[in-house]
Motif scaffolding. Structure first.
Motif, PDB file in Angstrom:
ATOM      1  N   CYS A  81       0.446  -0.538  10.164  1.00  0.00           N
ATOM      2  CA  CYS A  81       1.271  -1.456   9.099  1.00  0.00           C
ATOM      3  C   CYS A  81       1.927  -1.078   8.478  1.00  0.00           C
ATOM      4  N   PRO A  82       2.546   0.796   7.475  1.00  0.00           N
ATOM      5  CA  PRO A  82       3.365   0.009   6.035  1.00  0.00           C
ATOM      6  C   PRO A  82       5.061  -0.536   5.665  1.00  0.00           C
ATOM      7  N   THR A  83       4.525  -0.205   4.219  1.00  0.00           N
ATOM      8  CA  THR A  83       5.951  -0.383   4.057  1.00  0.00           C
ATOM      9  C   THR A  83       6.551   0.394   3.595  1.00  0.00           C
ATOM     10  N   VAL A  84       7.056   0.857   2.684  1.00  0.00           N
ATOM     11  CA  VAL A  84       8.134   2.100   2.326  1.00  0.00           C
ATOM     12  C   VAL A  84       6.990   3.615   2.275  1.00  0.00           C
ATOM     13  N   VAL A  85       7.447   4.128   2.939  1.00  0.00           N
ATOM     14  CA  VAL A  85       6.751   5.588   3.188  1.00  0.00           C
ATOM     15  C   VAL A  85       7.538   6.495   3.186  1.00  0.00           C
ATOM     16  N   LYS A  86       7.869   7.679   1.866  1.00  0.00           N
ATOM     17  CA  LYS A  86       8.830   8.348   1.270  1.00  0.00           C
ATOM     18  C   LYS A  86       9.112   9.517   2.620  1.00  0.00           C
ATOM     19  N   THR A  87      10.018   9.130   3.666  1.00  0.00           N
ATOM     20  CA  THR A  87       9.869  10.092   4.877  1.00  0.00           C
ATOM     21  C   THR A  87      11.370  10.053   5.091  1.00  0.00           C
ATOM     22  N   ASN A  88      11.862  10.727   6.317  1.00  0.00           N
ATOM     23  CA  ASN A  88      13.558  10.832   5.853  1.00  0.00           C
ATOM     24  C   ASN A  88      13.775   9.782   7.436  1.00  0.00           C
ATOM     25  N   ILE A  89      13.105   8.053   7.615  1.00  0.00           N
ATOM     26  CA  ILE A  89      13.229   7.478   8.970  1.00  0.00           C
ATOM     27  C   ILE A  89      14.834   6.783   8.481  1.00  0.00           C
ATOM     28  N   LEU A 125      11.786   3.910  -5.338  1.00  0.00           N
ATOM     29  CA  LEU A 125      10.907   2.909  -6.666  1.00  0.00           C
ATOM     30  C   LEU A 125       9.638   2.492  -5.623  1.00  0.00           C
ATOM     31  N   THR A 126       9.475   2.244  -4.519  1.00  0.00           N
ATOM     32  CA  THR A 126       8.217   1.711  -4.101  1.00  0.00           C
ATOM     33  C   THR A 126       7.539   2.727  -3.018  1.00  0.00           C
ATOM     34  N   GLY A 127       8.510   3.711  -2.552  1.00  0.00           N
ATOM     35  CA  GLY A 127       7.982   4.613  -1.089  1.00  0.00           C
ATOM     36  C   GLY A 127       6.701   4.865  -2.237  1.00  0.00           C
ATOM     37  N   VAL A 128       5.247   5.119  -1.473  1.00  0.00           N
ATOM     38  CA  VAL A 128       4.168   6.195  -1.222  1.00  0.00           C
ATOM     39  C   VAL A 128       4.144   7.054  -0.562  1.00  0.00           C
ATOM     40  N   SER A 129       3.706   7.902  -0.605  1.00  0.00           N
ATOM     41  CA  SER A 129       3.645   9.255  -0.571  1.00  0.00           C
ATOM     42  C   SER A 129       2.484   9.067   1.232  1.00  0.00           C
ATOM     43  N   ALA A 130       3.363  10.104   2.358  1.00  0.00           N
ATOM     44  CA  ALA A 130       3.070  10.168   3.747  1.00  0.00           C
ATOM     45  C   ALA A 130       1.214  10.313   3.414  1.00  0.00           C
ATOM     46  N   ASP A 131       0.964  11.607   2.793  1.00  0.00           N
ATOM     47  CA  ASP A 131      -0.710  12.065   2.667  1.00  0.00           C
ATOM     48  C   ASP A 131      -1.063  10.672   2.265  1.00  0.00           C
ATOM     49  N   GLY A 132      -1.638  10.099   0.986  1.00  0.00           N
ATOM     50  CA  GLY A 132      -2.500   8.653   1.075  1.00  0.00           C
ATOM     51  C   GLY A 132      -2.049   7.841   2.830  1.00  0.00           C
ATOM     52  N   VAL A 133      -1.290   7.502   3.085  1.00  0.00           N
ATOM     53  CA  VAL A 133      -1.481   6.535   3.954  1.00  0.00           C
ATOM     54  C   VAL A 133      -1.639   7.305   5.509  1.00  0.00           C
ATOM     55  N   ILE A 163       5.748  11.019   8.100  1.00  0.00           N
ATOM     56  CA  ILE A 163       4.374  10.640   8.419  1.00  0.00           C
ATOM     57  C   ILE A 163       4.079  11.646   9.506  1.00  0.00           C
ATOM     58  N   GLY A 164       4.400  11.577  10.519  1.00  0.00           N
ATOM     59  CA  GLY A 164       3.977  12.708  11.657  1.00  0.00           C
ATOM     60  C   GLY A 164       4.024  14.258  11.112  1.00  0.00           C
ATOM     61  N   ARG A 165       3.684  14.755  10.335  1.00  0.00           N
ATOM     62  CA  ARG A 165       3.612  16.099   9.464  1.00  0.00           C
ATOM     63  C   ARG A 165       2.097  15.425   8.978  1.00  0.00           C
ATOM     64  N   ALA A 166       2.430  14.866   8.221  1.00  0.00           N
ATOM     65  CA  ALA A 166       1.216  14.841   7.018  1.00  0.00           C
ATOM     66  C   ALA A 166      -0.090  14.727   8.533  1.00  0.00           C
ATOM     67  N   PHE A 167       0.353  13.316   9.590  1.00  0.00           N
ATOM     68  CA  PHE A 167      -1.111  13.817  10.015  1.00  0.00           C
ATOM     69  C   PHE A 167      -1.096  14.870  10.497  1.00  0.00           C
ATOM     70  N   ALA A 168       0.028  15.887  10.820  1.00  0.00           N
ATOM     71  CA  ALA A 168      -0.888  17.190  12.090  1.00  0.00           C
ATOM     72  C   ALA A 168      -2.044  17.828  10.787  1.00  0.00           C
ATOM     73  N   GLU A 206      -2.893  16.596   8.115  1.00  0.00           N
ATOM     74  CA  GLU A 206      -4.538  15.862   7.922  1.00  0.00           C
ATOM     75  C   GLU A 206      -5.919  16.127   8.602  1.00  0.00           C
ATOM     76  N   ILE A 207      -5.302  15.918  10.253  1.00  0.00           N
ATOM     77  CA  ILE A 207      -6.317  16.838  11.156  1.00  0.00           C
ATOM     78  C   ILE A 207      -6.878  17.777  11.260  1.00  0.00           C
ATOM     79  N   ALA A 208      -5.922  18.623  10.671  1.00  0.00           N
ATOM     80  CA  ALA A 208      -6.273  19.825  10.625  1.00  0.00           C
ATOM     81  C   ALA A 208      -7.502  20.123   9.379  1.00  0.00           C
ATOM     82  N   ARG A 209      -6.708  19.389   8.532  1.00  0.00           N
ATOM     83  CA  ARG A 209      -7.771  19.535   7.667  1.00  0.00           C
ATOM     84  C   ARG A 209      -9.532  19.329   7.615  1.00  0.00           C
TER      85      ARG A 209
END
Length: 281
Positions: free
Chosen positions: A195-203, A223-231, A27-32, A34-37
């Motif tokens: 406050c997400p549920t399952v996100v596809k990260t390495n946590i 099965l249920t994880g969503v991409s960090a980019d959308g979150v 999620i942190g990488r995705a934030f960085a 998207e902020i740049a975009r």
């Protein structure tokens, strides 16, 4: 007619001078990115300098501005030094702070989780956010604008079994976010709790998850994880609108409602589900 501060619709996420902790992955990488975009410049902070540098390189490759800094968020002096260096690198006041650094712990009940795991989790998940807010909130209030995003979790209110340290720390971060939102009301500073549920990260792989639970968590992510980019996009848009709570997935919103409207029934159901899951390992 000029807008009153509490009615302003400033787009905090646009052209920001940002700091993101735990930005070496997920999620942190995705934030960085998207902020740049969105035209911003970002200081990428992580305890792992190599992964922070990877994120910064990805931002620069996409045409953005980024700098990598190593920071152990469990140490106040390290967070303070990172904040000072971030302002020097950005050559401007930081106006967007994303307290994202976090770890996962789970798989054992309270009483069996080693105290070392409690202390480790509290140091990163709770104190890391406390330090970030302690340092940056006064700066933003003095600036009269900007935003803080604290990455919580559905665990902050779901209180699922076998996740004591994680639940505790994320609940604390949510309470801190709510407190900070009240304290900054009318100041021009916005606060959002993600406050997400399952996100596809390495946590789950980078945390201290009991080995018997790991296969189940892997299946859950698949099965249920969503991409960090959308979150991340949803969260930054919510910050721009001044929304305190971001529940980006349907199951998060259902758990939120169940916990509030039928709390006793929810607690019993969570316990039964936890025991059933334990028998399926």
């Amino acid at each position: 007619m000029p807008q009153l501060p509490f009615l302003a619709r400033e787009r905090v996420s646009r052209n920001a001078h940002a700091v993101v902790t735990g930005a070496g992955s997920g999620i942190g990488r995705a934030f960085a990115l998207e902020i740049a975009r969105r035209g911003g410049a970002v200081v990428v902070s992580d305890i792992n300098l190599a992964t922070a540098q990877e994120t910064a390189e990805l931002v620069r490759a996409a045409g953005g501005r980024a700098w990598a800094l190593q920071c152990d968020v469990t140490q106040f002096e390290a967070v303070q030094a990172m904040a000072d260096e971030a302002e020097r690198l950005l050559d401007a006041p930081v106006d967007l702070v994303i307290n994202n650094a976090g770890v996962g712990v789970g798989g054992r009940p309270v009483g069996e989780i080693p105290l070392e795991d409690w202390e480790w989790t509290v140091g990163i998940n709770m104190w890391g956010v406390v330090y970030g807010c302690h340092i940056f909130a006064p700066k933003l209030k003095a600036l009269g604008r900007g935003g803080i995003i604290n990455v919580c979790s559905t665990a902050s209110f779901a209180a699922a079994p076998m996740m004591g340290p994680y639940n505790l720390t994320k609940a604390a971060v949510l309470a801190l976010s709510e407190t900070l939102a009240a304290e900054t009301a009318g100041s021009g500073v916005k606060v959002t709790a993600l406050c997400p549920t399952v996100v596809k990260t390495n946590i789950f792989t980078s945390g201290r998850i009991d080995a018997s639970v790991t296969p189940l968590m892997d299946k859950l992510v698949a099965l249920t994880g969503v991409s960090a980019d959308g979150v991340v996009r949803t969260t930054l848009n919510a910050l721009d609108k001044g929304q305190l709570y971001v529940l980006p997935q349907f199951d998060a919103r259902m758990i939120w409602r169940a916990k509030r409207y039928i709390p006793s029934t929810y607690a019993r159901g969570a316990g039964l589900l936890g025991r059933f899951a334990a028998t399926r390992r």
